[in-house]
Design a protein around this motif. Structure first.
Motif, short mmCIF file in Angstrom:
data_model
loop_
_atom_site.label_atom_id
_atom_site.label_comp_id
_atom_site.label_asym_id
_atom_site.label_seq_id
_atom_site.Cartn_x
_atom_site.Cartn_y
_atom_site.Cartn_z
N ALA A 95 0.67 -1.10 -0.12
CA ALA A 95 -0.01 0.08 0.17
C ALA A 95 0.95 1.49 -0.05
CB ALA A 95 -0.85 -0.06 1.25
N VAL A 107 -10.03 1.00 2.84
CA VAL A 107 -10.11 2.43 3.80
C VAL A 107 -9.85 3.55 3.07
CG1 VAL A 107 -9.49 1.11 5.82
CG2 VAL A 107 -7.69 1.94 4.34
N HIS A 108 -9.41 3.55 1.78
CA HIS A 108 -9.25 4.47 0.77
C HIS A 108 -9.21 4.13 -0.74
CE1 HIS A 108 -7.69 8.56 -0.34
NE2 HIS A 108 -6.57 7.88 -0.99
N GLU A 142 -2.69 -3.02 -1.77
CA GLU A 142 -3.38 -2.05 -2.91
C GLU A 142 -3.56 -2.64 -4.17
OE1 GLU A 142 -3.59 0.60 -6.45
OE2 GLU A 142 -2.29 -0.90 -6.20
N SER A 170 -4.62 -9.37 2.40
CA SER A 170 -5.74 -8.59 2.56
C SER A 170 -6.51 -8.17 1.40
CB SER A 170 -5.17 -6.88 3.26
OG SER A 170 -4.49 -6.45 1.88
N TYR A 229 -7.15 0.81 -1.44
CA TYR A 229 -6.35 0.47 -0.23
C TYR A 229 -6.90 -0.35 0.79
CZ TYR A 229 -2.91 3.91 -2.65
OH TYR A 229 -2.31 4.36 -3.42
N PHE A 230 -6.39 -1.42 1.01
CA PHE A 230 -6.93 -2.36 2.18
C PHE A 230 -6.02 -2.42 3.14
CE2 PHE A 230 -7.45 -3.71 -2.27
CZ PHE A 230 -8.91 -3.76 -2.37
N ASN A 231 -6.93 -2.52 4.37
CA ASN A 231 -6.18 -2.61 5.79
C ASN A 231 -6.02 -4.34 5.96
OD1 ASN A 231 -8.55 -3.92 6.74
ND2 ASN A 231 -9.01 -1.92 7.92
N GLU A 258 -4.65 4.35 9.32
CA GLU A 258 -5.29 3.46 9.07
C GLU A 258 -4.85 2.01 8.77
OE1 GLU A 258 -8.69 3.42 8.77
OE2 GLU A 258 -9.12 5.57 8.37
N LEU A 284 -3.21 7.11 5.60
CA LEU A 284 -2.98 5.56 5.06
C LEU A 284 -2.47 4.90 6.28
CD1 LEU A 284 -2.39 5.97 1.34
CD2 LEU A 284 -4.52 5.08 2.29
N VAL A 338 -2.80 0.60 6.28
CA VAL A 338 -3.20 0.10 5.13
C VAL A 338 -2.07 -0.97 4.69
CG1 VAL A 338 -4.69 1.72 4.33
CG2 VAL A 338 -2.27 1.80 3.87
#
Length: 340
Positions: free
Chosen positions: A244, A282-283, A269, A316, A274-276, A264, A261, A266
């Motif tokens: 990410a 989360v974005h 991507e 993720s 964008y993933f946690n 959060e 980011l 992250v």
């Protein structure tokens, strides 16, 4: 085959270790040829004395050719390596790990390549080769194939070879440009894949990340709208999975967004999402190209990423990936993912 291997492990335990060593030598030579002995010994962590003995044996077996530029596999060496690959998958138990990984991530299939592309860059070429072979199994008729950018996708393009009846296949870039090295741009990769397979291609001359106003303006252009319609209707999609923060930096993301980011947490991507670690988006950036929802219409999806450092990113993203995704990764990433 499995029972025979178990007997060999009991009666001839050294046989398998010798076979693994020679398999590694042949694999490395295939991707680095022509290659010198010194470079080979350094890359495989073998002494020059041990390596000299091994390559002389392989030469006597007509598996290697020696040239002034370095060693190469002979035609017979290529054939033996291809057969040996299937055996070594059982020896190492990778075939079992593939099944576990696919089940763990709830995807259609997992293909695992031996090694760690973080430590051995040539493993990325192996990922590209595995994807090229697997993708060609699904090609038929008038497929539209969308491909993202990145060095892993470029490795796939390098490994593609012609297949009869592919002239009507159309390659398109799945994304706009990121302003990076031109060889790793989706446009360049799509064109190279088409050239390698004697197929057709269309390009998308537009940045990956644009403002909302610019996006609306671009979408009104007939030529761009035509390519976007093709991208969104692609029945085969090839894409990578990014770390990410690395991807955010490649997009020249503002400091405020980077801070957000990081807050959060992250880790992964793909396609501008964008993933946690929980797989939550989360974005998202306004990008030109294929979106997550578009993947639901695709018959075949190939996600390719490797290296232990990518394990969190892969895990993720896979929580949002369509169930018909085929993941192609390496052993180091697979082990880390299953640990999690």
């Amino acid at each position: 085959m499995r029972s025979l291997l178990e007997v060999q492990k009991k009666l001839l335990p050294d046989l398998l270790s010798v076979m693994q060593k020679r398999y590694d030598i042949l694999r490395y030579i295939r991707f680095m040829q022509p290659v010198g002995r010194r470079s080979l010994s350094s890359s495989l962590n073998l002494t020059e004395r041990v390596l000299r003995s091994e390559v002389e044996f392989l030469k006597v077996q007509n598996l290697l050719e020696f040239h002034t530029s370095g060693m190469k596999l002979s035609n017979e060496g290529e054939e033996v390596l291809e057969k040996l690959e299937r055996v070594m998958r059982e020896v190492s138990g990778i075939d079992n790990v593939e099944r576990k990984l696919a089940q763990h991530l709830n995807v259609k299939e997992a293909i695992i390549i031996s090694g760690d592309s973080d430590q051995s860059p040539w493993v990325k070429n192996e990922l590209g080769r595995a994807c090229a072979l697997r993708m060609k199994d699904e090609i038929s008729g008038q497929n539209i194939i969308a491909v993202t950018g990145g060095s892993t996708m470029a490795a796939i393009a390098d490994m593609l070879t012609p297949k009869p009846g592919t002239h009507e296949i159309l390659f398109v870039p799945a994304r706009g440009g990121l302003g990076e090295n031109v060889q790793n741009q989706a446009n360049t990769i799509a064109a190279k894949m088409a050239e390698k397979m004697d197929a057709q291609y269309k390009l998308l001359y537009i940045p990956d990340q644009v403002s909302h106003e610019a996006y609306q303006s671009f979408m009104n252009e007939p030529s761009i709208k035509e390519v976007m319609n093709l991208i969104e209707s692609a029945d085969i999609v090839l894409h990578g999975i990014g770390d990410a923060i690395t991807m955010a930096n490649r997009r020249n993301t503002s400091e405020d967004t980077l801070t957000k980011l990081e807050a959060e947490k992250v880790v992964g991507e793909a396609f501008g999402y964008y993933f946690n670690e929980n797989g939550d988006v989360v974005h998202r950036v306004q990008t030109v190209g294929i979106q997550l929802d578009d993947l639901l219409q695709s018959k075949h999806i190939f996600a390719v990423a490797g290296g232990a450092s990518k394990a969190k990113a892969i895990r993720s993203y896979m929580k949002s990936a369509p169930a018909n995704t085929v993941l192609i990764t390496d052993e180091a990433a697979a082990i880390e993912i299953l640990k999690g």
